[in-house]
Design a protein around this motif. Sequence first.
Motif, PDB file in Angstrom:
ATOM      1  N   LEU A   1      -2.611   3.223   6.761  1.00 50.34           N
ATOM      2  CA  LEU A   1      -1.882   2.104   6.171  1.00 50.34           C
ATOM      3  C   LEU A   1      -1.800   2.207   4.646  1.00 50.34           C
ATOM      4  O   LEU A   1      -0.797   1.793   4.055  1.00 50.34           O
ATOM      5  N   LEU A   2      -2.819   2.749   4.011  1.00 48.00           N
ATOM      6  CA  LEU A   2      -2.862   2.758   2.549  1.00 48.00           C
ATOM      7  C   LEU A   2      -1.699   3.534   1.931  1.00 48.00           C
ATOM      8  O   LEU A   2      -1.291   3.250   0.806  1.00 48.00           O
ATOM      9  N   ASP A   3      -1.173   4.510   2.653  1.00 46.36           N
ATOM     10  CA  ASP A   3      -0.025   5.264   2.135  1.00 46.36           C
ATOM     11  C   ASP A   3       1.306   4.665   2.563  1.00 46.36           C
ATOM     12  O   ASP A   3       2.363   5.200   2.242  1.00 46.36           O
ATOM     13  N   ARG A   4       1.259   3.554   3.306  1.00 48.15           N
ATOM     14  CA  ARG A   4       2.478   2.928   3.808  1.00 48.15           C
ATOM     15  C   ARG A   4       2.645   1.478   3.358  1.00 48.15           C
ATOM     16  O   ARG A   4       3.599   0.814   3.742  1.00 48.15           O
ATOM     17  N   CYS A   5       1.721   0.983   2.549  1.00 47.86           N
ATOM     18  CA  CYS A   5       1.796  -0.408   2.110  1.00 47.86           C
ATOM     19  C   CYS A   5       2.088  -0.487   0.616  1.00 47.86           C
ATOM     20  O   CYS A   5       1.882   0.468  -0.134  1.00 47.86           O
ATOM     21  N   ASP A   6       2.529  -1.659   0.180  1.00 46.71           N
ATOM     22  CA  ASP A   6       2.952  -1.841  -1.202  1.00 46.71           C
ATOM     23  C   ASP A   6       1.771  -2.005  -2.157  1.00 46.71           C
ATOM     24  O   ASP A   6       1.814  -1.553  -3.297  1.00 46.71           O
ATOM     25  N   ARG A   7       0.681  -2.642  -1.686  1.00 48.49           N
ATOM     26  CA  ARG A   7      -0.461  -2.929  -2.563  1.00 48.49           C
ATOM     27  C   ARG A   7      -1.773  -2.463  -1.916  1.00 48.49           C
ATOM     28  O   ARG A   7      -2.596  -3.277  -1.485  1.00 48.49           O
ATOM     29  N   PRO A   8      -2.006  -1.155  -1.872  1.00 51.61           N
ATOM     30  CA  PRO A   8      -3.208  -0.643  -1.203  1.00 51.61           C
ATOM     31  C   PRO A   8      -4.518  -1.054  -1.876  1.00 51.61           C
ATOM     32  O   PRO A   8      -5.518  -1.274  -1.190  1.00 51.61           O
ATOM     33  N   ILE A   9      -4.522  -1.169  -3.196  1.00 53.29           N
ATOM     34  CA  ILE A   9      -5.752  -1.552  -3.898  1.00 53.29           C
ATOM     35  C   ILE A   9      -6.124  -2.998  -3.563  1.00 53.29           C
ATOM     36  O   ILE A   9      -7.291  -3.316  -3.304  1.00 53.29           O
ATOM     37  N   SER A  10      -5.130  -3.868  -3.533  1.00 55.82           N
ATOM     38  CA  SER A  10      -5.380  -5.269  -3.181  1.00 55.82           C
ATOM     39  C   SER A  10      -5.887  -5.385  -1.747  1.00 55.82           C
ATOM     40  O   SER A  10      -6.771  -6.207  -1.445  1.00 55.82           O
ATOM     41  N   ILE A  11      -5.356  -4.564  -0.854  1.00 52.03           N
ATOM     42  CA  ILE A  11      -5.808  -4.586   0.539  1.00 52.03           C
ATOM     43  C   ILE A  11      -7.277  -4.188   0.628  1.00 52.03           C
ATOM     44  O   ILE A  11      -8.068  -4.821   1.349  1.00 52.03           O
ATOM     45  N   LEU A  12      -7.669  -3.164  -0.111  1.00 51.15           N
ATOM     46  CA  LEU A  12      -9.072  -2.748  -0.090  1.00 51.15           C
ATOM     47  C   LEU A  12      -9.995  -3.857  -0.584  1.00 51.15           C
ATOM     48  O   LEU A  12     -11.063  -4.096   0.000  1.00 51.15           O
ATOM     49  N   HIS A  13      -9.593  -4.558  -1.634  1.00 52.13           N
ATOM     50  CA  HIS A  13     -10.411  -5.665  -2.141  1.00 52.13           C
ATOM     51  C   HIS A  13     -10.483  -6.804  -1.121  1.00 52.13           C
ATOM     52  O   HIS A  13     -11.546  -7.411  -0.940  1.00 52.13           O
ATOM     53  N   SER A  14      -9.383  -7.079  -0.445  1.00 55.04           N
ATOM     54  CA  SER A  14      -9.376  -8.134   0.579  1.00 55.04           C
ATOM     55  C   SER A  14     -10.247  -7.735   1.768  1.00 55.04           C
ATOM     56  O   SER A  14     -10.928  -8.583   2.358  1.00 55.04           O
ATOM     57  N   ILE A  15     -10.236  -6.462   2.133  1.00 51.29           N
ATOM     58  CA  ILE A  15     -11.094  -5.983   3.216  1.00 51.29           C
ATOM     59  C   ILE A  15     -12.552  -6.219   2.861  1.00 51.29           C
ATOM     60  O   ILE A  15     -13.334  -6.738   3.669  1.00 51.29           O
TER      61      ILE A  15
END
Length: 329
Positions: A220-234
């Motif tokens: 998903l990280l290479d297919r989403c617009d905000r991968p850094i934000s997703i990691l922080h939310s995880i």
Amino acid sequence: MFTITDTLICLISAVAFVNLLRMATPGQPGDWSGQQIRNPLMRNIYYRMIEDQRHREDTHSYWYEFDVSALPEDLREKFIGFHQDLETTQFLELCYEKADWIFTQLRHSLLRYILSWFMTSTSINGWLKRGSMFIFSRCQLDALLDIPTGWHWQAENMLDLGAGDGMVTSQLARYFDNVYATEISEIMVKRLQERGYRVLGISEWSNGTRVYDIISCLNLLDRCDRPISILHSIRQSLRRGSGRAIVAVVLPFKPYVEFGSTDHQPTECLHIEGKTFEEQTVSLIRHVFTPAGFTVEKFSKLPYLCEGDINKSFFVLYDAVFVLRPTDV
């Protein structure tokens, strides 16, 4: 110009041709060569069946090759090497079988061409119920999560981000009382609901109303617009003390945003360095996961397999798969 009769004759001939090849001696699909087969469809089928036979005789050890000596000392003991096991082989056999469904494959090819005018590839696959993925077997997942063989481990909540049709989700689901998922494609949402998984909204999963024992973020990280934000939310959404994230990233890293972007480039860029798989793996850990507040517990290299079509039974990319825990735990 082809008539309906011509088309039917071509299809029937293709099916008969496949059956004839199946009856040939294993490894010797008839006495033809590809150049002697004039019909393009039949020639493609012939070459694909030759390739399938080669894959059946191959254990694909090169899919799992990883130069551990290229890792820093502190990471070497965290790497787990795998091989093609029975469950992986069974997925490949299913791919070979489906590629031989000539009528179905031709129908899919026609519909993909038409639907691509106004639908994304993900939604097309969901609508046609094709293109299922395979990342890890149950035994490989158990090894990554450090679950002993035969031990019944059960937890409360899991979340699969960007779950697609839910096939990979099902590998994890057996361990959890509640299975949650997210997916942007409305058609894939229906596929997930058909499996009995609860689909959460994109802004709902991280709103603090629940915590998760496992969050999977697979390709998903290479297919989403905000991968850094997703990691922080995880990190914020994991159960404190025991929560873990499973993250898979295709390497070499080539971001492409399918939904919500006009130029298909992400708003947040992951700065991954290196040319080799090993170098990019280390860069992911040092420059992405560590700054996001994660520590790597285990990681591996696995083939990322996808069902193919009439010309190629399956497609393969290479995943770096990580088990992460929040650093402050």
